[in-house]
Design an enzyme around this catalytic site. Structure first.
Site, PDB file in Angstrom:
ATOM      1  N   GLY A  10      12.068   9.730   7.060  1.00  0.00           N
ATOM      2  CA  GLY A  10      13.398   9.825   6.432  1.00  0.00           C
ATOM      3  C   GLY A  10      14.174  11.029   6.925  1.00  0.00           C
ATOM      4  O   GLY A  10      14.764  11.768   6.138  1.00  0.00           O
ATOM      5  N   ALA A  11      14.207  11.175   8.269  1.00  0.00           N
ATOM      6  CA  ALA A  11      14.849  12.376   8.846  1.00  0.00           C
ATOM      7  C   ALA A  11      16.338  12.163   9.130  1.00  0.00           C
ATOM      8  O   ALA A  11      16.968  13.029   9.729  1.00  0.00           O
ATOM      9  CB  ALA A  11      14.119  12.772  10.135  1.00  0.00           C
ATOM     10  N   THR A  12      16.888  11.029   8.689  1.00  0.00           N
ATOM     11  CA  THR A  12      18.284  10.747   9.042  1.00  0.00           C
ATOM     12  C   THR A  12      19.290  11.307   8.045  1.00  0.00           C
ATOM     13  O   THR A  12      20.493  11.104   8.201  1.00  0.00           O
ATOM     14  CB  THR A  12      18.503   9.219   9.161  1.00  0.00           C
ATOM     15  N   SER A 140       9.065  15.693  -6.827  1.00  0.00           N
ATOM     16  CA  SER A 140      10.314  15.958  -7.564  1.00  0.00           C
ATOM     17  C   SER A 140       9.981  16.555  -8.920  1.00  0.00           C
ATOM     18  O   SER A 140       8.903  16.294  -9.494  1.00  0.00           O
ATOM     19  CB  SER A 140      11.087  14.655  -7.787  1.00  0.00           C
ATOM     20  N   TYR A 153      11.444   5.831 -11.023  1.00  0.00           N
ATOM     21  CA  TYR A 153      11.531   6.951 -10.067  1.00  0.00           C
ATOM     22  C   TYR A 153      10.610   8.096 -10.515  1.00  0.00           C
ATOM     23  O   TYR A 153       9.842   8.646  -9.719  1.00  0.00           O
ATOM     24  CB  TYR A 153      12.980   7.438  -9.945  1.00  0.00           C
ATOM     25  N   GLY A 184      14.477  20.172  -7.776  1.00  0.00           N
ATOM     26  CA  GLY A 184      15.392  19.707  -8.826  1.00  0.00           C
ATOM     27  C   GLY A 184      16.588  19.072  -8.139  1.00  0.00           C
ATOM     28  O   GLY A 184      16.416  18.342  -7.159  1.00  0.00           O
ATOM     29  N   THR A 188      22.557  15.630  -1.741  1.00  0.00           N
ATOM     30  CA  THR A 188      22.329  14.905  -0.485  1.00  0.00           C
ATOM     31  C   THR A 188      22.950  13.521  -0.677  1.00  0.00           C
ATOM     32  O   THR A 188      23.787  13.329  -1.553  1.00  0.00           O
ATOM     33  CB  THR A 188      20.811  14.753  -0.221  1.00  0.00           C
ATOM     34  N   PHE A 190      21.233  11.228  -1.877  1.00  0.00           N
ATOM     35  CA  PHE A 190      20.334  10.676  -2.905  1.00  0.00           C
ATOM     36  C   PHE A 190      21.088   9.975  -4.048  1.00  0.00           C
ATOM     37  O   PHE A 190      20.764   8.833  -4.401  1.00  0.00           O
ATOM     38  CB  PHE A 190      19.470  11.825  -3.445  1.00  0.00           C
TER      39      PHE A 190
HETATM   40  P1  NDP Z   1      18.819  11.144   1.158  1.00  0.00           P
HETATM   41  O1  NDP Z   1      19.243   9.826   0.604  1.00  0.00           O
HETATM   42  O2  NDP Z   1      19.854  12.053   1.697  1.00  0.00           O
HETATM   43  O3  NDP Z   1      17.692  10.937   2.264  1.00  0.00           O
HETATM   44  C1  NDP Z   1      16.665   9.999   2.094  1.00  0.00           C
HETATM   45  C2  NDP Z   1      16.070   9.696   3.459  1.00  0.00           C
HETATM   46  O4  NDP Z   1      14.984   8.757   3.284  1.00  0.00           O
HETATM   47  C3  NDP Z   1      17.092   9.031   4.378  1.00  0.00           C
HETATM   48  O5  NDP Z   1      16.879   9.460   5.691  1.00  0.00           O
HETATM   49  C4  NDP Z   1      16.738   7.551   4.210  1.00  0.00           C
HETATM   50  O6  NDP Z   1      17.142   6.738   5.288  1.00  0.00           O
HETATM   51  C5  NDP Z   1      15.218   7.663   4.165  1.00  0.00           C
HETATM   52  N1  NDP Z   1      14.628   6.414   3.708  1.00  0.00           N
HETATM   53  C6  NDP Z   1      14.807   5.787   2.526  1.00  0.00           C
HETATM   54  N2  NDP Z   1      14.132   4.620   2.516  1.00  0.00           N
HETATM   55  C7  NDP Z   1      13.539   4.512   3.730  1.00  0.00           C
HETATM   56  C8  NDP Z   1      12.722   3.533   4.335  1.00  0.00           C
HETATM   57  N3  NDP Z   1      12.379   2.417   3.681  1.00  0.00           N
HETATM   58  N4  NDP Z   1      12.272   3.734   5.602  1.00  0.00           N
HETATM   59  C9  NDP Z   1      12.610   4.859   6.282  1.00  0.00           C
HETATM   60  N5  NDP Z   1      13.397   5.824   5.756  1.00  0.00           N
HETATM   61  C10 NDP Z   1      13.854   5.638   4.490  1.00  0.00           C
HETATM   62  O7  NDP Z   1      18.030  11.855  -0.046  1.00  0.00           O
HETATM   63  P2  NDP Z   1      17.190  13.205  -0.103  1.00  0.00           P
HETATM   64  O8  NDP Z   1      17.200  13.912   1.189  1.00  0.00           O
HETATM   65  O9  NDP Z   1      17.626  13.917  -1.301  1.00  0.00           O
HETATM   66  O10 NDP Z   1      15.743  12.606  -0.388  1.00  0.00           O
HETATM   67  C11 NDP Z   1      14.590  12.965   0.363  1.00  0.00           C
HETATM   68  C12 NDP Z   1      13.395  13.019  -0.574  1.00  0.00           C
HETATM   69  O11 NDP Z   1      13.628  14.059  -1.520  1.00  0.00           O
HETATM   70  C13 NDP Z   1      13.151  11.755  -1.384  1.00  0.00           C
HETATM   71  O12 NDP Z   1      11.760  11.508  -1.430  1.00  0.00           O
HETATM   72  C14 NDP Z   1      13.681  12.119  -2.761  1.00  0.00           C
HETATM   73  O13 NDP Z   1      13.050  11.377  -3.775  1.00  0.00           O
HETATM   74  C15 NDP Z   1      13.330  13.583  -2.808  1.00  0.00           C
HETATM   75  N6  NDP Z   1      14.047  14.376  -3.796  1.00  0.00           N
HETATM   76  C16 NDP Z   1      15.408  14.447  -3.781  1.00  0.00           C
HETATM   77  C17 NDP Z   1      16.063  15.213  -4.716  1.00  0.00           C
HETATM   78  C18 NDP Z   1      17.547  15.311  -4.808  1.00  0.00           C
HETATM   79  O14 NDP Z   1      18.067  15.770  -5.831  1.00  0.00           O
HETATM   80  N7  NDP Z   1      18.296  14.926  -3.781  1.00  0.00           N
HETATM   81  C19 NDP Z   1      15.296  16.003  -5.703  1.00  0.00           C
HETATM   82  C20 NDP Z   1      13.880  15.834  -5.630  1.00  0.00           C
HETATM   83  C21 NDP Z   1      13.290  15.063  -4.693  1.00  0.00           C
HETATM   84  P3  NDP Z   1      18.283   5.616   5.114  1.00  0.00           P
HETATM   85  O15 NDP Z   1      19.563   6.342   5.352  1.00  0.00           O
HETATM   86  O16 NDP Z   1      17.941   4.615   6.162  1.00  0.00           O
HETATM   87  O17 NDP Z   1      18.178   5.074   3.724  1.00  0.00           O
HETATM   88  C1  8X3 Z   2      15.685  13.870  -7.745  1.00  0.00           C
HETATM   89  C2  8X3 Z   2      16.176  14.825  -8.770  1.00  0.00           C
HETATM   90  O1  8X3 Z   2      16.928  15.050 -11.178  1.00  0.00           O
HETATM   91  O2  8X3 Z   2      17.617  13.071 -10.004  1.00  0.00           O
HETATM   92  O3  8X3 Z   2      14.300  13.866  -7.689  1.00  0.00           O
HETATM   93  O4  8X3 Z   2      15.344  13.307 -10.714  1.00  0.00           O
HETATM   94  S1  8X3 Z   2      16.523  14.015 -10.234  1.00  0.00           S
END
Ligand code: NDP
Ligand code: 8X3
Length: 253
Positions: A10-12, A140, A153, A184, A188, A190
């Site tokens: 998920g580096a995109t 998380s 989730y 937290g 992004t 997300f």
């Molecule tokens: P983003 O949506 O910005 O990034 C998520 C990344 O995961 C994207 O690159 C996405 O690609 C990739 N991804 C999702 N589904 C797939 C799949 N099936 N195959 C390959 N790649 C996939 O969110 P975040 O950077 O915030 O999330 C990264 C991680 O951090 C997650 O595990 C999330 O649960 C966790 N997290 C996030 C928090 C937040 O508040 N943002 C807090 C705590 C944890 P694509 O664009 O193709 O969907």
């Molecule tokens: C993502 C943060 O607060 O939406 O893990 O659960 S929250």
């Protein structure tokens, strides 16, 4: 930091992309996974121009066959992964547990739990054989404290905690390390994903306080990975200063 081969799922976007940028250069080799091949190529070109060695590994992490053949396709000199960052993940919707979509929940569980487990199963045996490696799972705060409308989730991230803790036990007699980073609120893509593209709803999540950025979480991951070999950062809970629990944020009006 020692030269390392680092595989990030998920580096995109968001935290995964920020980790790629944080580890770029410094003698690291980056293997970047994602589904958006155009974005992966763009990132690869940018990081290569800055002097990094980068390979892209496009596949949907829910597709086990695609995952295995992608990992098997790595040339020998790239196949010795030192650091696996299990980051790909998402949440979909905020429906109550007795009302939501089973299909969406399957997607969340398949991505956040089953894919993390499959990547671990694929990559960690080689680490054990070589006697070196580090697994960083992006958990998380939601895995510590469930909240309404987030049951699946939260459960998926509680599973990430349990899988991280049990893997650490399984690896205790090896030099490998396991880190669970539990952010937290990080601004992004997300929340845009969670609210099915509703940007206004996503923006409201971070209104009135300064959220974390992907870069802040990447810094924590970098710290854990670059710690001396005898130091295992087992778990980090990192949140904005204005956040105290998974649901309590001090918002300025
Ligand atoms: P983003 O949506 O910005 O990034 C998520 C990344 O995961 C994207 O690159 C996405 O690609 C990739 N991804 C999702 N589904 C797939 C799949 N099936 N195959 C390959 N790649 C996939 O969110 P975040 O950077 O915030 O999330 C990264 C991680 O951090 C997650 O595990 C999330 O649960 C966790 N997290 C996030 C928090 C937040 O508040 N943002 C807090 C705590 C944890 P694509 O664009 O193709 O969907
Ligand atoms: C993502 C943060 O607060 O939406 O893990 O659960 S929250």
């Amino acid at each position: 930091m020692k030269a390392k081969t680092i595989l990030i799922t998920g580096a995109t976007s968001g935290i995964g992309e920020a980790c790629a940028r944080r580890f770029a250069g410094q003698g690291t080799r980056l293997i970047l996974n994602g589904r958006n091949t155009a974005k992966l190529d763009e990132l690869r070109r940018e990081l290569e121009a800055a002097g990094s060695e980068v390979r892209t590994l496009p596949f949907d992490v829910r597709d086990r066959e695609a995952m295995s053949s992608a990992v098997a396709s790595l040339p020998e000199d790239w196949s010795e992964v030192d650091v696996l960052i299990n980051n790909a993940g998402l949440s979909l919707g905020d429906d109550k547990e007795y009302e939501g979509s089973l299909e969406e929940w399957d997607t969340v569980i398949d991505t956040n739990v089953r894919a993390l487990l499959a990547m671990t199963r694929l990559v960690v045996p080689g680490m054990v054989e070589r006697g070196r490696g580090h697994i960083v799972n992006i958990g998380s705060i939601a895995g510590d404290t469930p909240y309404g409308g987030g049951g699946v989730y939260c459960a998926s991230k509680a599973a990430v905690k349990a899988l991280s803790d049990s893997l650490r036990i399984d690896l205790v007699d090896t030099p490998l390390r396991v880190t669970n980073v539990k952010p937290g609120k990080v601004e992004t893509h997300f929340s845009v994903t969670r609210y099915h593209g509703d940007q206004a709803r996503a923006d409201a999540v971070y209104e009135g306080f300064e959220p974390l950025r992907g870069e802040d979480v990447a810094e924590v991951v970098y710290f854990a990975v670059s710690a001396p070999d005898h130091v295992q950062i087992a778990e980090v809970l990192v949140m904005p200063t204005a956040q105290a629990t998974s649901t309590l944020c001090a918002r300025k009006k």
